[in-house]
Design a protein around this motif. Sequence first.
Motif, PDB file in Angstrom:
ATOM      1  N   GLU A   1      18.363  11.542   4.745  1.00 44.66           N
ATOM      2  CA  GLU A   1      17.477  11.388   5.897  1.00 44.66           C
ATOM      3  C   GLU A   1      17.107  12.750   6.465  1.00 44.66           C
ATOM      4  N   ARG A   2      18.107  13.631   6.599  1.00 51.57           N
ATOM      5  CA  ARG A   2      17.849  14.945   7.178  1.00 51.57           C
ATOM      6  C   ARG A   2      16.989  15.789   6.248  1.00 51.57           C
TER       7      ARG A   2
ATOM      8  N   LEU B   1      11.804  17.357  17.875  1.00 50.31           N
ATOM      9  CA  LEU B   1      11.715  16.289  18.874  1.00 50.31           C
ATOM     10  C   LEU B   1      11.520  14.936  18.192  1.00 50.31           C
ATOM     11  N   LYS B   2      10.652  14.886  17.216  1.00 52.03           N
ATOM     12  CA  LYS B   2      10.420  13.642  16.483  1.00 52.03           C
ATOM     13  C   LYS B   2      11.678  13.201  15.737  1.00 52.03           C
ATOM     14  N   PHE B   3      12.351  14.170  15.119  1.00 50.99           N
ATOM     15  CA  PHE B   3      13.553  13.862  14.334  1.00 50.99           C
ATOM     16  C   PHE B   3      14.651  13.272  15.219  1.00 50.99           C
TER      17      PHE B   3
ATOM     18  N   TYR C   1      18.082   9.097  18.020  1.00 51.45           N
ATOM     19  CA  TYR C   1      18.728   8.571  19.230  1.00 51.45           C
ATOM     20  C   TYR C   1      17.903   7.491  19.922  1.00 51.45           C
ATOM     21  N   ARG C   2      16.825   7.043  19.271  1.00 54.15           N
ATOM     22  CA  ARG C   2      15.986   5.967  19.809  1.00 54.15           C
ATOM     23  C   ARG C   2      15.444   6.315  21.206  1.00 54.15           C
ATOM     24  N   ARG C   3      14.855   7.493  21.318  1.00 50.11           N
ATOM     25  CA  ARG C   3      14.252   7.935  22.572  1.00 50.11           C
ATOM     26  C   ARG C   3      12.754   8.159  22.354  1.00 50.11           C
ATOM     27  N   ARG C   4      12.023   8.178  23.469  1.00 54.43           N
ATOM     28  CA  ARG C   4      10.589   8.491  23.416  1.00 54.43           C
ATOM     29  C   ARG C   4      10.338   9.613  24.412  1.00 54.43           C
TER      30      ARG C   4
ATOM     31  N   LEU D   1      18.580  23.200  21.150  1.00 57.08           N
ATOM     32  CA  LEU D   1      17.984  22.972  22.464  1.00 57.08           C
ATOM     33  C   LEU D   1      17.272  21.623  22.506  1.00 57.08           C
ATOM     34  N   ILE D   2      16.450  21.350  21.501  1.00 56.08           N
ATOM     35  CA  ILE D   2      15.692  20.094  21.483  1.00 56.08           C
ATOM     36  C   ILE D   2      16.631  18.902  21.362  1.00 56.08           C
ATOM     37  N   GLN D   3      17.654  19.023  20.537  1.00 56.29           N
ATOM     38  CA  GLN D   3      18.618  17.924  20.414  1.00 56.29           C
ATOM     39  C   GLN D   3      19.278  17.635  21.767  1.00 56.29           C
TER      40      GLN D   3
END
Length: 458
Positions: free
Chosen positions: A138-139, A332-334, A339-342, A368-370
């Motif tokens: 996946e990664r 951000l998309k990854f 984490y099922r966020r928008r 940072l983004i994570q």
Amino acid sequence: MLSEYLDQLLDTFKDAICITDRAGTIVYLNRRHSELTGIPREDLLGKSAIEMMRHGVFDVVLNPEIVKTRQGTTSIQNISTGRKLFLDGSPILDRDGEVVYVVTFMRDVTTLMELKRELASQKELLDAFQSLSSASPERTENYPVMLHSSVMRRICEQLEGIAETDATVLLLGDTGTGKDVLARRLHAASPRAGKPFIKADCASIPANLIETELFGYTPGTFSGGNRHGKMGLVEAAAGGTLFLDEIGELPMPMQSRLLRLLQDREVMRVGSTTSARVDVRIVAATNKDLEKEVREGRFRSDLYYRLKVAVIRIPPLRQRKADIVPLAQGFLKFYCAKYRRRLTLSAEAEDALREHHWPGNVRELENLIQGLVVTCQRTAIEPRDLPFVRPAPPKASPCPDTATGVDIEGRNFKDIMRELEGRVLRQALARYGTIAEVAKQFGVDRSTIFRKMKGGDE
């Protein structure tokens, strides 16, 4: 009906089969028996296995013990031809429970040992793969690409050309610039793509273990080690690519071992006296100045020149600003999917990302983004969410006319000023919250603020 095909049936067995009667006379042998023992079937049929043991043809016969105990047993048999066989005997009983025949299956110990070594080798390979921290599918598939700036497009074009060869590659760049990602991209674009990609982090493996981790060891080399020995990462990468990250941290003795691997394409396990050829491509990476390390005696010059075949220099993220926002959007998309966020990045947040110095490069940006995906409570990331953006100082609100409503008729100047000071201090305390903060803002001691609020004189 079955009896007429019994000989053909038993001849299909890969094990030799010997059937003796209660007295030890050989009544049946399949074809495999003569192949293993080297003794023609007609020379053994009707003969007593016990007598043949007495004459030294065999050193072990299972028949007497099985007839006596009515239980199966096993043993190792050495025959006069020098071959060693594993025997597995079982009784055939009549209605009264007496042994009428003994069936012995015979296997070549040499073949068993070869099978054992093959199984051990397969287990070593499996263990090696399971212990490696390779990226998940996946990664690998969803990881953002770094092809937005012109410099990174040129680097990736260069990598694709190098990938077609077996040349050793040296990736140079600061920590976190993406050397790991580019090494995987090189492997995926090469003819070795279907073979293993093995990463060895030379900085994280303890110095006393790095030799066995890279080159493996033979059985019995260490007390407490794997009794079957252990395959090293070099062998685990056979046919594929071995990525040596932070090669500048490799101890001097290991530099000599690596030099031999690059020169001769041979690997020797610790404790072994023989070497084996291995087909593996070496990709190395470091954030150190290897030429400086060579001058100061911390890195072998001959190894450096062996590595310096195809050199790729990766600039830091601050020097390729065109990559920053696309990478941030990709991360951000990854992580939103993970984490099922928008979440989105505001235009102001994107500007702040471009202006940041990024000492940790792409790794800092990813982390940072994570973290923002996990912690941000809104649907859009704003500059105030970024830890390196200082909040703008609050705009000073116009101070009301503190003199309004002050009665000056018949009062002296000191009383009027005392009242005005009190109003100013109460207003400041309401804004800043504590006397200590008021004192800090006004540039005086806290004791002065206390005294003024109590109505005391200076």
